[in-house]
Design an enzyme around this catalytic site. Sequence first.
Site, mmCIF file in Angstrom:
data_model
loop_
_atom_site.group_PDB
_atom_site.id
_atom_site.type_symbol
_atom_site.label_atom_id
_atom_site.label_comp_id
_atom_site.label_asym_id
_atom_site.label_seq_id
_atom_site.Cartn_x
_atom_site.Cartn_y
_atom_site.Cartn_z
ATOM 1 N N HIS A 140 0.969 -1.215 0.070
ATOM 2 C CA HIS A 140 -0.078 0.161 -0.062
ATOM 3 C C HIS A 140 0.793 1.160 -0.154
ATOM 4 O O HIS A 140 0.526 2.090 -0.793
ATOM 5 C CB HIS A 140 -1.114 0.172 1.123
ATOM 6 C CG HIS A 140 -1.724 1.310 1.677
ATOM 7 N ND1 HIS A 140 -2.749 1.460 1.194
ATOM 8 C CD2 HIS A 140 -0.979 2.455 1.996
ATOM 9 C CE1 HIS A 140 -3.256 2.697 1.439
ATOM 10 N NE2 HIS A 140 -2.127 3.340 2.090
ATOM 11 N N GLU A 141 2.012 1.234 0.681
ATOM 12 C CA GLU A 141 2.671 2.577 0.933
ATOM 13 C C GLU A 141 3.520 2.463 -0.256
ATOM 14 O O GLU A 141 3.607 3.900 -0.761
ATOM 15 C CB GLU A 141 3.653 2.314 2.331
ATOM 16 C CG GLU A 141 2.895 2.430 3.474
ATOM 17 C CD GLU A 141 2.061 3.647 3.687
ATOM 18 O OE1 GLU A 141 2.170 4.522 2.877
ATOM 19 O OE2 GLU A 141 0.987 3.264 4.254
ATOM 20 N N HIS A 144 1.395 4.299 -2.863
ATOM 21 C CA HIS A 144 1.697 5.760 -2.896
ATOM 22 C C HIS A 144 2.962 6.294 -3.451
ATOM 23 O O HIS A 144 2.589 7.202 -4.207
ATOM 24 C CB HIS A 144 1.508 6.169 -1.278
ATOM 25 C CG HIS A 144 0.380 6.390 -0.812
ATOM 26 N ND1 HIS A 144 -0.620 6.956 -1.105
ATOM 27 C CD2 HIS A 144 0.267 5.582 0.526
ATOM 28 C CE1 HIS A 144 -1.811 6.624 -0.332
ATOM 29 N NE2 HIS A 144 -1.384 5.810 0.685
ATOM 30 N N GLU A 217 -5.989 7.147 -0.611
ATOM 31 C CA GLU A 217 -6.031 5.797 0.125
ATOM 32 C C GLU A 217 -6.696 4.723 -0.722
ATOM 33 O O GLU A 217 -6.316 3.798 -0.746
ATOM 34 C CB GLU A 217 -6.783 6.111 1.446
ATOM 35 C CG GLU A 217 -5.929 7.104 2.384
ATOM 36 C CD GLU A 217 -4.504 6.510 2.699
ATOM 37 O OE1 GLU A 217 -4.597 5.199 2.796
ATOM 38 O OE2 GLU A 217 -3.526 7.389 2.493
#
Length: 293
Positions: A140-141, A144, A217
């Site tokens: 997930h990070e 980003h 997100e």
Amino acid sequence: MYRAIARNKRNTVFIILLFVVLIGALGWLAAYIYNSYTILVVVMIGAVLYALFQYYLASSQALSMSGAVPIQKADNPRLWNIVENLSITTGTPMPAVYIVNDPAPNAFATGRDPQHASVAATTGLLDIMTDAELEGVMAHELGHVRNYDIRLGMIVFGLTVAIGFIADIFLRMAFFGGNRNNNNGGNPVVLVFGLIAAIVAPLVATLVQLAVSRQREYLADATGAMTTRHPDALASALQKLEAYGRPMRKQNSSMAHLWINDPLKPGLMARLFSTHPPIPQRVERLHEMGGSF
């Protein structure tokens, strides 16, 4: 994915322009009230210099504010190997890896582009996550990073701080300073309007921050799930974040949008102005993705 990255780059320009307009409006109002357009010039030059400063140094500032400590592979092989494997899988440059000594489970990414990125995880996150769940969080990070959310987040972070700082100065000038002998300074209508503008401007900046963060997100969740091909692991990690989440020791509203889970104290206003979409909605989307794999 590539359309999302291109859209993020366009949004970066749009948001910079929006914040410049807000800053310029505050500067012009202060100049009008105090009959000195030198204030407007100083505010605009200061805002430009501050934006440049934030573009290059906001990442270090966020890491410092969170209490993040850089690590090498020997310090935490588990976290390092997960980030390294994900970087190889996605073809993303290996980011700097940090650990935040905090029992609140959380993680964030920062930097101005994939070549200057950093990822951080709290000790609380490392304690409660399985390897698959931790991989989902780190994917997930890195999502980003790949989507250039980190650049957009840093610019929003820096300019939100700038708006708040200028508004604070404006309020102090209104109450304690200024030339009360000129017509504008002695006009209560103008003064009240100025005070309202100083209060509304940070609110608008915050709302922009929230709108950007919530959509980012969802996209990072999807990117992370596509990377690992295991969306249920990220969904499980998010459920743990909701179950075991607690306020961070070092809280700062201006960088709240960087974390995977809202790090601020719970409450009605906190939920209303949350930088994150509700976890149940995120989990539902991930389960829907899992059914398509």
